[in-house]
Design an enzyme around this catalytic site. Sequence first.
Site, short mmCIF file in Angstrom:
data_model
loop_
_atom_site.label_atom_id
_atom_site.label_comp_id
_atom_site.label_asym_id
_atom_site.label_seq_id
_atom_site.Cartn_x
_atom_site.Cartn_y
_atom_site.Cartn_z
N SER A 14 65.59 80.09 32.76
CA SER A 14 66.99 80.10 32.30
C SER A 14 67.19 79.51 30.92
CB SER A 14 67.85 79.32 33.30
OG SER A 14 67.29 78.03 33.51
N ARG A 15 66.25 78.66 30.49
CA ARG A 15 66.44 77.96 29.21
C ARG A 15 65.10 77.85 28.48
NH1 ARG A 15 67.40 72.70 29.85
NH2 ARG A 15 67.04 72.55 32.08
N ASN A 90 56.32 78.47 34.59
CA ASN A 90 56.78 77.76 33.39
C ASN A 90 57.65 76.54 33.70
OD1 ASN A 90 57.84 77.66 30.42
ND2 ASN A 90 59.67 77.94 31.69
N TYR A 155 53.03 63.24 33.37
CA TYR A 155 53.09 64.58 32.76
C TYR A 155 51.69 65.08 32.41
CZ TYR A 155 54.82 68.26 29.59
OH TYR A 155 55.09 69.45 28.98
N ALA A 157 48.85 64.16 33.69
CA ALA A 157 48.09 64.43 34.93
C ALA A 157 48.51 65.78 35.50
CB ALA A 157 48.34 63.32 35.95
N LYS A 159 49.69 68.38 33.89
CA LYS A 159 49.26 69.50 33.04
C LYS A 159 47.73 69.66 33.08
CE LYS A 159 53.35 70.80 31.73
NZ LYS A 159 53.92 72.07 32.20
N ILE A 188 57.67 72.09 20.84
CA ILE A 188 58.53 73.28 20.74
C ILE A 188 59.98 72.83 20.82
CG2 ILE A 188 58.97 75.58 21.70
CD1 ILE A 188 56.01 75.08 20.80
P1 NAP Z 1 63.50 73.05 29.35
O1 NAP Z 1 64.17 73.58 28.14
O2 NAP Z 1 63.85 71.68 29.84
O3 NAP Z 1 63.70 74.12 30.56
C1 NAP Z 1 63.13 73.83 31.80
C2 NAP Z 1 63.32 75.01 32.73
O4 NAP Z 1 62.68 74.71 33.99
C3 NAP Z 1 64.78 75.31 33.07
O5 NAP Z 1 64.92 76.70 33.25
C4 NAP Z 1 64.97 74.58 34.41
O6 NAP Z 1 66.02 75.13 35.24
C5 NAP Z 1 63.63 74.83 35.06
N1 NAP Z 1 63.28 73.87 36.12
C6 NAP Z 1 63.10 72.54 36.01
N2 NAP Z 1 62.78 72.02 37.22
C7 NAP Z 1 62.76 73.06 38.09
C8 NAP Z 1 62.51 73.18 39.48
N3 NAP Z 1 62.23 72.12 40.24
N4 NAP Z 1 62.58 74.41 40.04
C9 NAP Z 1 62.90 75.51 39.32
N5 NAP Z 1 63.14 75.45 37.99
C10 NAP Z 1 63.08 74.24 37.40
O7 NAP Z 1 61.90 73.03 29.17
P2 NAP Z 1 60.96 73.74 28.07
O8 NAP Z 1 60.83 72.82 26.93
O9 NAP Z 1 61.40 75.13 27.87
O10 NAP Z 1 59.56 73.71 28.85
C11 NAP Z 1 59.08 74.79 29.61
C12 NAP Z 1 57.64 74.52 30.00
O11 NAP Z 1 56.85 74.33 28.82
C13 NAP Z 1 57.45 73.25 30.85
O12 NAP Z 1 56.44 73.46 31.81
C14 NAP Z 1 56.98 72.23 29.84
O13 NAP Z 1 56.22 71.19 30.42
C15 NAP Z 1 56.15 73.11 28.91
N6 NAP Z 1 55.98 72.54 27.58
C16 NAP Z 1 57.05 72.35 26.75
C17 NAP Z 1 56.84 71.81 25.48
C18 NAP Z 1 57.96 71.60 24.51
O14 NAP Z 1 57.70 71.06 23.41
N7 NAP Z 1 59.18 72.00 24.81
C19 NAP Z 1 55.56 71.43 25.09
C20 NAP Z 1 54.49 71.64 25.97
C21 NAP Z 1 54.72 72.18 27.20
P3 NAP Z 1 67.58 74.65 35.05
O15 NAP Z 1 68.08 75.33 33.81
O16 NAP Z 1 68.27 75.11 36.26
O17 NAP Z 1 67.56 73.16 34.91
#
Ligand code: NAP
Length: 251
Positions: A14-15, A90, A155, A157, A159, A188
């Site tokens: 969703s985001r 994701n 986190y 652990a 990943k 990101i």
């Molecule tokens: P984000 O903007 O916080 O979005 C998180 C998404 O995950 C939202 O759609 C949220 O749904 C959903 N979510 C969270 N908990 C959930 C659950 N228990 N069940 C179902 N959906 C759930 O995160 P992001 O930055 O896009 O990150 C996405 C992925 O990339 C993650 O795995 C993160 O660890 C990884 N990552 C991100 C970065 C970065 O710099 N952003 C770097 C490395 C890795 P709702 O909208 O309903 O809350």
Amino acid sequence: MKVSERVALVTGGSRGIGKAIVVALASAGAKVAFVYQSNKDAADQLVAELTGKGHEVYAIQADASKKPEADAAIENVVAKWGRLDILVNNAGIIRDKLILAMTSEEWQQVIDTNLTSVFNFCQAAIRPMMGNRYGRIVNMSSVAADFSNPGQANYAASKAGIEGFSRCLATEYAKRGITVNCVAPGFIETDMTMAVVNAAGDKIKNSIPVKRLGRPEDISNAVMFLASEESSYITGQVLKVDGGLTLGGMS
Ligand code: NAP
């Protein structure tokens, strides 16, 4: 990259990064279901935006860390579209604290949401994929899996666990036409990193060799390749998409 006519499920769609993946898959002609947890408005808005352009997309509310909810989500997609070809795990959260301040709940919540969810969805997806002798699984890791950030033990652990899990799964189902790979993003620009990035100012940007933060589309571009038919000879790998952050050079 060929994904058209394929059926895909993206968790956390969703985001942020997940949304970019949903948009990329749908724009390339895949039918896409995505899972969100609580932000219904964001999910509804994305469905409206993409269905308005003629794409086949729908949202499923579920807690990815709960096995029955993951099973139900996969069953829902297979019942609707008759198959599942692409799974992108994701969904993820952070609950950063130094170890002495971290509660057991903060440890467990991150492990359950980030790592157990991957087991939940992969296990449910393997059977329909095996039936078609085709599958592309892409699991979202992070450079944190092998980068040492104080305050991110839970986190990191989760990943590192995703990467080990993905390598095992890759060997178990390679002969069935199912590939399993990870993408490991650096910094990101999403809701998840906003607070850290705002607090650090230009420090983070300056430490990245390409001198900019990543965009969600930088990650969806990599996911699209690993989700496509063309990546059939790549499995059990981790693709870092971090602008060179982890190269360790003097930039
Ligand atoms: P984000 O903007 O916080 O979005 C998180 C998404 O995950 C939202 O759609 C949220 O749904 C959903 N979510 C969270 N908990 C959930 C659950 N228990 N069940 C179902 N959906 C759930 O995160 P992001 O930055 O896009 O990150 C996405 C992925 O990339 C993650 O795995 C993160 O660890 C990884 N990552 C991100 C970065 C970065 O710099 N952003 C770097 C490395 C890795 P709702 O909208 O309903 O809350």
